[in-house]
Design a protein around this motif. Structure first.
Motif, short mmCIF file in Angstrom:
data_model
loop_
_atom_site.label_atom_id
_atom_site.label_comp_id
_atom_site.label_asym_id
_atom_site.label_seq_id
_atom_site.Cartn_x
_atom_site.Cartn_y
_atom_site.Cartn_z
N LYS A 598 0.83 -1.21 0.00
CA LYS A 598 0.00 0.00 0.00
C LYS A 598 0.87 1.26 0.00
N ARG A 599 1.94 1.23 0.79
CA ARG A 599 2.84 2.39 0.81
C ARG A 599 3.50 2.60 -0.55
N ARG A 600 3.86 1.49 -1.18
CA ARG A 600 4.48 1.59 -2.50
C ARG A 600 3.51 2.21 -3.51
N LEU A 601 2.24 1.80 -3.45
CA LEU A 601 1.24 2.38 -4.35
C LEU A 601 1.02 3.86 -4.05
N ASN A 602 1.01 4.20 -2.76
CA ASN A 602 0.85 5.61 -2.40
C ASN A 602 2.00 6.45 -2.92
N GLY A 603 3.21 5.84 -2.95
CA GLY A 603 4.37 6.57 -3.42
C GLY A 603 4.33 6.89 -4.90
N ILE A 604 3.59 6.10 -5.68
CA ILE A 604 3.55 6.33 -7.14
C ILE A 604 2.18 6.79 -7.60
#
Length: 766
Positions: A598-604
Motif C-alpha cells: 500500500k505504501r508503494r502504491l501511495n508513493g507512485i
C-alpha cells in the motif's frame, strides 16, 4: 498542698480532662504558630503581590519609551538617507536658499507626524554648520543656540546610534532643562559626514512614567542610564528617598527583579527592569509599612486568641468534671443493648461519635460495593501493563478485589469490533461509548450464569474479558462468545471477533494470556469477521505456515500500475492474495506485507489528469479487516491507479517527470541535487521544477527525500546494516541529518522503526 496534688492527679486520670488539656495546649500552640507564620507569610505574599503589578507597570512604561525611541531612530535613519540631507552635506553653496529651504521643509513634514519630539538638528562636520527644526540654519556653531550636543554625539565612536540625557545650554528656549536626545551618524560613501540629534519632548516621552498609585500606596519611579546617571524621576518626594540609595540597592540586587530597601526606618519594596534598546534601568518603589502594620495587628489578635483558647480549655475541664457525665451514661446503656461491653464512661460525646461512625460505616460500605468493579478492572489493566511486580502487592489486591473468586485457572478473551474504520464512520462519535457499553453489558450478561467476569475497555476497537468458571468441569468460553457475537450482530447491527488465551494458573500470568489472546485474534485476517479463535488453534496453524510472497512481486505490481497495465497489475495482486492465503503465515507479517505494498502504491499514486492530481484512495487496511475484504479494496484501488497512469502515460511532460523519477531512484545513494536531475531530463532547472510540481504535486527535493526515506525503511527491515551505513546508502553523509529527516516523515526514529516493524512481522512465540 497534698490535697491540690491529689486533685491534679485525679483530673489527669480522667480521660476527658486529659484530652481537653492536651487539645487545649495543642490548639493554643497551633494558633500561636499560625499567628507568627501568618505575619511572615503575609509579608512574603505582600511583596509578591505588589512586585508583580509594579514590575508590569514598569514594563508598560519601558515598552512605551522603547517604542518612541525606536520610532525616533527610524526617523533619524529616514532623515540620514533623504536626498535633501545628502545635498545639504555635499553642496558647495550650503547656505543657498534652495537646498536649505528644501531640507527645512523635509524636517517640518517629519516633525508634524512626531508629537513626542521637540526638535531635530543636523550638523555638518566639515563646515561645522547646523540646520534644524524649528531653529533653522546656522553656518557657525556660535550662532546656533543648542550646539553642545555635538561633543556628546562624537563620543559614539563606531556606534550607529546613541541615546543620552543632557542639560540644555543657556540661550535655548528651555535652558537648564534635562533633555533626552538620540544621536545618529550620517554616512556618505562609507564616510561619516554629519550627525543627527533628535530631541524628545520629555512630557510625551515619559507620559507613562507618572508615579501612579497602586493599592493607595505612593509609587515613585526612576530611570537611570547605563552609567548610573538619573534620566527621569517621578514621585520621589513622596517617600523622601535619594537616587544614591536607589543605585546602591540596585547593585545589591544583582540579577533579581525584586528586592527590599530599608530607608529612614522604613521598608520599601524595589522593582526594576532593564531596556535592551536604551540600556536604561527602570526602578519603582513602594512603601510596605502601612500594610505590614495591619498584618502585625492581625498577629497580635491571633496571639490573644491563643491565650483565650487556654482559658477556655481550663473552663472546659471544670465543666466536664461537674456536668458532662450524663451523655456517657446514656451511651453506655445504648451500647449495652448491642452487647458492647467494656465501654469507657469518659467520652462526653460518645452518643454523637457512635451515631456518626455507624452512618459513615454504612456509606462506606455502599461506596465499596459501587467502586469494587472499577477497582477490579483497574487492577486487571495494571496487571496487563506489567505495573504490578511485587508478589505481596499481587496477593493483597487480588484478595481485596476478587474475594468471591477462587484460586482456579483464569482465561482472558480479547474482543474486537470488526471493520473498525467503517464502524467509526458509520456511527457518530458521541455514540461510540454507548455502543461499547452495550457490547460489554451483553457479553457479561451471557457469561453471568457459568462464569465470573471482569470487563475492561482497551481503547479503540478492543475490549478484554477476564473469565473464571464457576464450576471446575465447565468447558471453555467459546460457546458463550459465539452467542455474544450473534446477539451483538442482531441487536447492535455490527460484528465482533474474539481471541481466547489458554487457561492461566493465576493473575501473575495475565501478560502472557494477553499475548496469546491477541495472537489468536490476529487470525481474523484469514478466518474472517465474526470469528471466535482460541490460541490452541493458532498453534496448529502456525506449525504448517509457509513463507510470504516474494518482495519482487511488490516491485512488479508497482511497475505494472505505473505502466498503466491494469489487467496485469490485477493478476499480480490476485497472485499475491492467493499466496498469502495459502501460506497462512503469521498475520502480523502478512499484514505488514500488504501495508508495504500500500505504501508503494501511495508513493507512485500522483498523476496529472485534466489539471488535477489523482491520488490513491485511502483505505483503512488494518487488523480489523479480513484478507478477503482487503483484497477487494486493493483490487479496486489498483485498477483505478493503473487506469489513471494509462491515461497520462502519453503525456510528454509525464514522460519527462518519470525520467527524473527514474534518475532519482537510480541515484538514491549519490549526492545529487535538482540541477543534476534537471540535466538528466535535458531541461532547465526552472522548467524541471515547474513540470515536476505540476505532475506530482510535490517539489523535486521533497519527492527525492520521500524516495530515500522509503528505501531506508526497506533497508532497515531487510538488512542488518547499521543506521550510519544505511544513511550513507540513501545519500546522507551525516547520520544525524538522516535520523532527523526519517523522523519527520515517519514520526519515529530509524532504530525504533526497525524494532517495531520486526516485532509486528515476527510470528507469535510459544
Amino acid at each position: 498542698m497534698s490535697r491540690f496534688q491529689e486533685w491534679l492527679k485525679g483530673n489527669w486520670r480522667n480521660t476527658q480532662t486529659r484530652l481537653v488539656l492536651i487539645m487545649t495546649l495543642s490548639v493554643s500552640l497551633i494558633i500561636f504558630t499560625v499567628g507568627l507564620a501568618s505575619y511572615y507569610t503575609s509579608k512574603s505574599v505582600l511583596q509578591s503581590e505588589l512586585s508583580e503589578p509594579q514590575h508590569l507597570k514598569l514594563r508598560i512604561g519601558m515598552s512605551y519609551i522603547d517604542k518612541q525611541v525606536d520610532e525616533a531612530n527610524r526617523l533619524a535613519v529616514k532623515v540620514s538617507l533623504h536626498p535633501a540631507v545628502r545635498e545639504f552635506l555635499t553642496t558647495t553653496d550650503q547656505g543657498a536658499y534652495g537646498p536649505t529651504t528644501q531640507l527645512y521643509g523635509v524636517l517640518d513634514a517629519l516633525f508634524l507626524n512626531s508629537p513626542y519630539l521637540d526638535s531635530i538638528h543636523i550638523y555638518d562636520k566639515e563646515r561645522q554648520s547646523f540646520i534644524g527644526y524649528p531653529d533653522g540654519y546656522s553656518s557657525r556653531p556660535e550662532t546656533f543656540p543648542d550646539n553642545s550636543w555635538v561633543k556628546e554625539a562624537e563620543a559614539m565612536g563606531d556606534r550607529p546610534m546613541m541615546i543620552a540625557s543632557r542639560k540644555l545650554p543657556e540661550g535655548t528656549s528651555h535652558s537648564g532643562r534635562d533633555q533626552v536626545t538620540l544621536y545618529r551618524t550620517i554616512k556618505i560613501a562609507g564616510q561619516s559626514e554629519g550627525l543627527i540629534a533628535v530631541n524628545f519632548n520629555p512630557n510625551a516621552l515619559f507620559s507613562q512614567m507618572t508615579g501612579s498609585e497602586v493599592s493607595s500606596l505612593k509609587s515613585p519611579q526612576f530611570i537611570f542610564d547605563s552609567a548610573g546617571k538619573l534620566v527621569f524621576a517621578a514621585g520621589a518626594e513622596d517617600l523622601g528617598v535619594d537616587t544614591g540609595t536607589v543605585l546602591g540597592a540596585l547593585q545589591d540586587l544583582g540579577g533579581d527583579h525584586f528586592g527590599e530597601l530599608a530607608y529612614k526606618e522604613g521598608r520599601l519594596l524595589l522593582s526594576h527592569t532593564r531596556s535592551e534598546l536604551t540600556q536604561w534601568e527602570f526602578v519603582s518603589l513602594v512603601s510596605q509599612d502601612e500594610l505590614l502594620a495591619k498584618t502585625e495587628k492581625i498577629r497580635d489578635v491571633v496571639l490573644l486568641v491563643a491565650a483565650g483558647a487556654l482559658l477556655l480549655g481550663a473552663w472546659t475541664i471544670v465543666h466536664i468534671n461537674s456536668v458532662a457525665f450524663q451523655p456517657v451514661r446514656r451511651m453506655r446503656s445504648m451500647l449495652h443493648a448491642y452487647k458492647k461491653e467494656g465501654v469507657s464512661p469518659d467520652l462526653n460525646d460518645l452518643e454523637q461519635v457512635t451515631g456518626r461512625l455507624l452512618s459513615d460505616h454504612d456509606k462506606l460500605s455502599q461506596l465499596i460495593r459501587q467502586t469494587m468493579p472499577e477497582a477490579a478492572s483497574k487492577f486487571v489493566k495494571e496487571a496487563l501493563a506489567g505495573q504490578i511486580r511485587s508478589s505481596k502487592e499481587w496477593t493483597h489486591k487480588w484478595a481485596c478485589y476478587f474475594r468471591d473468586w477462587e484460586e482456579g485457572p483464569l482465561t482472558l478473551a480479547v474482543l474486537s469490533i470488526d471493520r473498525y474504520g467503517e464502524w467509526g464512520r458509520r456511527y457518530p462519535d458521541h455514540d461510540h461509548l454507548l455502543l461499547k457499553y452495550a457490547l460489554a453489558n451483553i457479553t457479561e450478561e451471557l457469561f453471568a450464569a457459568k462464569w465470573r467476569t471482569v470487563c475492561l475497555d482497551l481503547g479503540q476497537d478492543r475490549m478484554a474479558l477476564l473469565l473464571q468458571p464457576r464450576e471446575p468441569a465447565a468447558e471453555g468460553p467459546e460457546q458463550e462468545l459465539r452467542e455474544a457475537e450473534e446477539t451483538i450482530r442482531r441487536l447492535l447491527s455490527f460484528s465482533i471477533s474474539a481471541g481466547i488465551s489458554r487457561p492461566s494458573p493465576d493473575a501473575g500470568s495475565l501478560q502472557r494470556a494477553m499475548q496469546e489472546a491477541e495472537t489468536a485474534l490476529s487470525y481474523r485476517l484469514y478466518l474472517g469477521c465474526g470469528s471466535v479463535i482460541t490460541y490452541d488453534e493458532t498453534l496448529q496453524r502456525g506449525a504448517g505456515a509457509g513463507s510470504l510472497p516474494s518482495e519482487s512481486l511488490i516491485g512488479g505490481l508497482a511497475d505494472a500500475v505505473e505502466a498503466g497495465a491494469a489487467d496485469h497489475a490485477l493478476c499480480l495482486w490476485e497472485r499475491v492474495r492467493r499466496e498469502l492465503e495459502a501460506s497462512q503465515s503469521a498475520p502480523a507479517a502478512a499484514l505488514s506485507y500488504v501495508i508495504a505494498l500500500k505504501r508503494r502504491l501511495n508513493g507512485i499514486s500522483r498523476v496529472k489528469e485534466h489539471g488535477g492530481a489523482v491520488e490513491a484512495r485511502e483505505a483503512s487496511y488494518g487488523e480489523t479487516m479480513p484478507l478477503s475484504e482487503i483484497g477487494e479494496a486493493m483490487a479496486v484501488e489498483i485498477r483505478e491507479l493503473a487506469e489513471s497512469f494509462a491515461r497520462t502515460a502519453r503525456s510528454k511532460e509525464y514522460l519527462q517527470v518519470q525520467g527524473m523519477i527514474e534518475y532519482m531512484r537510480q541515484h538514491l545513494g549519490d549526492n545529487v541535487g535538482v540541477q543534476d536531475i534537471a540535466a538528466a531530463a535535458g531541461i532547465s532547472i526552472s522548467l524541471a521544477s515547474q513540470l515536476f510540481k505540476q505532475e506530482t504535486g510535490e517539489t523535486i527535493h521533497d519527492y527525492l527525500t520521500a524516495l530515500r526515506v522509503e528505501r531506508a525503511g526497506e533497508l532497515l527491515l531487510q538488512t542488518p546494516s547499521k543506521i550510519a551505513d544505511i544513511a550513507s546508502m540513501v545519500g546522507y553523509q551525516h547520520e544525524n541529518s538522516f535520523i532527523r529527516v526519517f523522523r519527520k516523515y515517519k514520526d519515529i526514529t530509524p532504530g525504533k522503526y526497525r524494532e517495531l516493524m520486526k516485532a509486528k512481522a515476527a510470528p507469535a512465540a510459544e
